[in-house]
Design a protein around this motif. Sequence first.
Motif, PDB file in Angstrom:
ATOM      1  N   LYS A  38       5.078   1.654  10.482  1.00 19.00           N
ATOM      2  CA  LYS A  38       5.764   2.634  10.595  1.00 19.00           C
ATOM      3  C   LYS A  38       5.756   3.641  12.094  1.00 19.00           C
ATOM      4  O   LYS A  38       6.697   3.950  12.739  1.00 19.00           O
ATOM      5  CB  LYS A  38       5.652   3.596   9.620  1.00 19.00           C
ATOM      6  N   ILE A  39       4.425   3.386  12.405  1.00 20.83           N
ATOM      7  CA  ILE A  39       4.067   4.012  13.655  1.00 20.83           C
ATOM      8  C   ILE A  39       4.614   3.264  14.933  1.00 20.83           C
ATOM      9  O   ILE A  39       5.240   3.730  15.701  1.00 20.83           O
ATOM     10  CB  ILE A  39       2.425   4.448  13.800  1.00 20.83           C
ATOM     11  N   ASN A  40       4.666   1.905  14.661  1.00 22.14           N
ATOM     12  CA  ASN A  40       5.043   0.854  15.522  1.00 22.14           C
ATOM     13  C   ASN A  40       6.515   1.264  15.782  1.00 22.14           C
ATOM     14  O   ASN A  40       7.213   1.150  16.904  1.00 22.14           O
ATOM     15  CB  ASN A  40       4.751  -0.463  15.376  1.00 22.14           C
ATOM     16  N   GLN A  41       7.404   1.341  14.729  1.00 23.37           N
ATOM     17  CA  GLN A  41       8.882   1.410  14.652  1.00 23.37           C
ATOM     18  C   GLN A  41       9.137   2.680  15.361  1.00 23.37           C
ATOM     19  O   GLN A  41      10.261   2.676  16.182  1.00 23.37           O
ATOM     20  CB  GLN A  41       9.407   1.377  13.406  1.00 23.37           C
ATOM     21  N   TRP A  42       8.507   3.954  15.102  1.00 17.38           N
ATOM     22  CA  TRP A  42       8.922   5.383  15.438  1.00 17.38           C
ATOM     23  C   TRP A  42       8.569   5.367  17.099  1.00 17.38           C
ATOM     24  O   TRP A  42       9.095   6.345  17.667  1.00 17.38           O
ATOM     25  CB  TRP A  42       8.184   6.377  14.678  1.00 17.38           C
ATOM     26  N   THR A  43       7.871   4.509  17.536  1.00 16.71           N
ATOM     27  CA  THR A  43       7.184   4.765  18.878  1.00 16.71           C
ATOM     28  C   THR A  43       7.591   3.755  19.886  1.00 16.71           C
ATOM     29  O   THR A  43       8.410   3.990  20.610  1.00 16.71           O
ATOM     30  CB  THR A  43       5.558   4.665  18.806  1.00 16.71           C
ATOM     31  N   ASP A 101     -10.914 -12.824  14.588  1.00 13.71           N
ATOM     32  CA  ASP A 101     -11.473 -12.747  15.875  1.00 13.71           C
ATOM     33  C   ASP A 101     -11.353 -11.505  16.580  1.00 13.71           C
ATOM     34  O   ASP A 101     -11.908 -11.158  17.482  1.00 13.71           O
ATOM     35  CB  ASP A 101     -10.763 -13.977  16.983  1.00 13.71           C
ATOM     36  N   ILE A 102     -10.403 -10.604  15.897  1.00 16.99           N
ATOM     37  CA  ILE A 102     -10.388  -9.184  16.273  1.00 16.99           C
ATOM     38  C   ILE A 102     -10.517  -8.424  14.939  1.00 16.99           C
ATOM     39  O   ILE A 102      -9.727  -8.099  14.125  1.00 16.99           O
ATOM     40  CB  ILE A 102      -8.917  -9.105  17.046  1.00 16.99           C
ATOM     41  N   SER A 103     -11.595  -7.659  15.064  1.00 17.40           N
ATOM     42  CA  SER A 103     -11.870  -6.706  13.872  1.00 17.40           C
ATOM     43  C   SER A 103     -11.600  -5.302  14.179  1.00 17.40           C
ATOM     44  O   SER A 103     -11.260  -4.832  15.354  1.00 17.40           O
ATOM     45  CB  SER A 103     -13.286  -7.011  13.655  1.00 17.40           C
ATOM     46  N   GLY A 104     -11.358  -4.620  13.051  1.00 19.19           N
ATOM     47  CA  GLY A 104     -11.538  -3.096  13.019  1.00 19.19           C
ATOM     48  C   GLY A 104      -9.980  -2.673  13.097  1.00 19.19           C
ATOM     49  O   GLY A 104      -9.130  -3.573  12.685  1.00 19.19           O
ATOM     50  N   ALA A 105      -9.855  -1.380  13.310  1.00 22.17           N
ATOM     51  CA  ALA A 105      -8.438  -0.671  13.128  1.00 22.17           C
ATOM     52  C   ALA A 105      -7.661  -1.508  14.090  1.00 22.17           C
ATOM     53  O   ALA A 105      -6.373  -1.321  13.994  1.00 22.17           O
ATOM     54  CB  ALA A 105      -8.827   0.848  13.392  1.00 22.17           C
ATOM     55  N   LEU A 106      -8.100  -1.571  15.205  1.00 20.83           N
ATOM     56  CA  LEU A 106      -7.294  -2.521  16.324  1.00 20.83           C
ATOM     57  C   LEU A 106      -6.618  -3.587  15.820  1.00 20.83           C
ATOM     58  O   LEU A 106      -5.319  -4.019  16.212  1.00 20.83           O
ATOM     59  CB  LEU A 106      -8.098  -2.652  17.745  1.00 20.83           C
ATOM     60  N   ALA A 107      -7.162  -4.502  15.008  1.00 14.63           N
ATOM     61  CA  ALA A 107      -6.774  -5.572  14.486  1.00 14.63           C
ATOM     62  C   ALA A 107      -5.612  -5.225  13.630  1.00 14.63           C
ATOM     63  O   ALA A 107      -4.449  -5.773  13.534  1.00 14.63           O
ATOM     64  CB  ALA A 107      -7.555  -6.154  13.637  1.00 14.63           C
ATOM     65  N   ILE A 108      -5.494  -3.973  12.653  1.00 13.05           N
ATOM     66  CA  ILE A 108      -4.482  -3.635  11.698  1.00 13.05           C
ATOM     67  C   ILE A 108      -3.244  -3.188  12.579  1.00 13.05           C
ATOM     68  O   ILE A 108      -2.367  -3.569  12.393  1.00 13.05           O
ATOM     69  CB  ILE A 108      -4.866  -2.533  11.053  1.00 13.05           C
ATOM     70  N   ALA A 109      -3.711  -2.506  14.007  1.00 10.93           N
ATOM     71  CA  ALA A 109      -2.548  -2.176  14.559  1.00 10.93           C
ATOM     72  C   ALA A 109      -1.669  -3.308  15.298  1.00 10.93           C
ATOM     73  O   ALA A 109      -0.318  -3.442  15.451  1.00 10.93           O
ATOM     74  CB  ALA A 109      -3.056  -1.227  15.692  1.00 10.93           C
TER      75      ALA A 109
END
Length: 430
Positions: free
Chosen positions: A295-300, A59-67
């Motif tokens: 990793k981005i989530n962890q560092w930020t 239901d959520i497509s694209g790069a945002l879904a990965i994030a």
Amino acid sequence: MPAPLLRRIVLCLAIASPAIAFRLTGFAPNPVIDLFVFGAAVVAASFMLAWAAEAAQKDISGALAIAILALIAVLPEYAVDLYYAFRSGSDVAYEQFAAANMTGSNRLLLGFGWPLVVFVALFVARRTAQARGEQGTSLTRVLTLPGSSRMDIGILAIVAILAFVIPVMGQIAMWFGFVLIAIFVGYLWKAGRAQGDGAEEEFVGTARHIAEMPTTRRRAAVISMFVVSAAIILTSAEPFATALVDSGSSLGIDSYFLVQWLAPLASEAPEFIIAVLFALRGMGAAAIGTLIASKINQWTLLVGSLPIAHFFGGGGTDLALDPRQVEEFVLTASQTVMGVAIIVALRFHRWSAVALVALFAVQFVVTDTTGRYVLSAIHIVIALVVLFLHRCDIMPTLAAPFRAPAPPHPRCDVEREARGSEEQVTKSVQ
């Protein structure tokens, strides 16, 4: 609800039920028993969380879904780390554990998770090439990442450089935490604006059973799994974190070691399994993309939230780091820089994966201060050499988070043309 899905959910709930009973009754027989009971609950809830997060991409497509998937996947780690940071506000003994889980998880993700996915992806590519009668193809030696990965790599590169501010200051300052959280918000905004490749999302394992359900039932199942798994994690996080420290004392094992490595193994296991399943399906680039986002989530967001949790726990506005944690942050940041250098050219060579695993293993043998700084220096030296070899990719990568990718540098034209045919074949395999 499909029978296989129902069986797996029931199994996870059965594994988590002792922890719920322990928490409701206040029963705590022994730190070691508590560790296994609440740790098992965290792992079971993490699997449900990961299945729901992956299926939510329907239901959520694209790069945002990965994030978002990467963010949800590390929620168990957030719960444990933020508890330690909160507790450190009133108990100075817990300051040493506030960032231990994060540094261990971060290095485990890059030193073990990235290479594991590459090895599996290249194995699948080799089997595919053999089936087609192709021998000696570069697809069996290099995993090529899509151009859309450059934005994530660019943000990770910027954050990796900023990470060295923490050991230099000897603390995670509140203002710096807000800077990191702002970067995370910007990352989500950028990911939401990114355009996908138009391909339909593929699902594997349990997530496939959820994704194939009718829309209304699927969304109800995903929301229910989110709520239940989050409740289990929040219920188990505090006793699990406490049991880690107490078990170290009772067993004569360094509590810092347990917090840094045992907890990440519990929280990262579902994410690793999902990434491997993607790689087995020939979707190695997508698997690496999810791990990069983690990793981005962890560092930020995670690191930025630690001083806030410390403050609300009764501490000051800054989270102080002892010498051991300063060393750990230097080692973690230097490893991240090396990881960025390896993938800056959007190509992950198998020998790079071998190097990551080897250096990751060395840290368990080198446990003194000098050894950690020497290992950090080795990371940086390797990163500088690799960045020099791929110097044409540095500026486009750093610019990617802020604008559309820059035109290829003239010196890189010949090299990129040589890569072109390989990338086309890679897309057909994946």
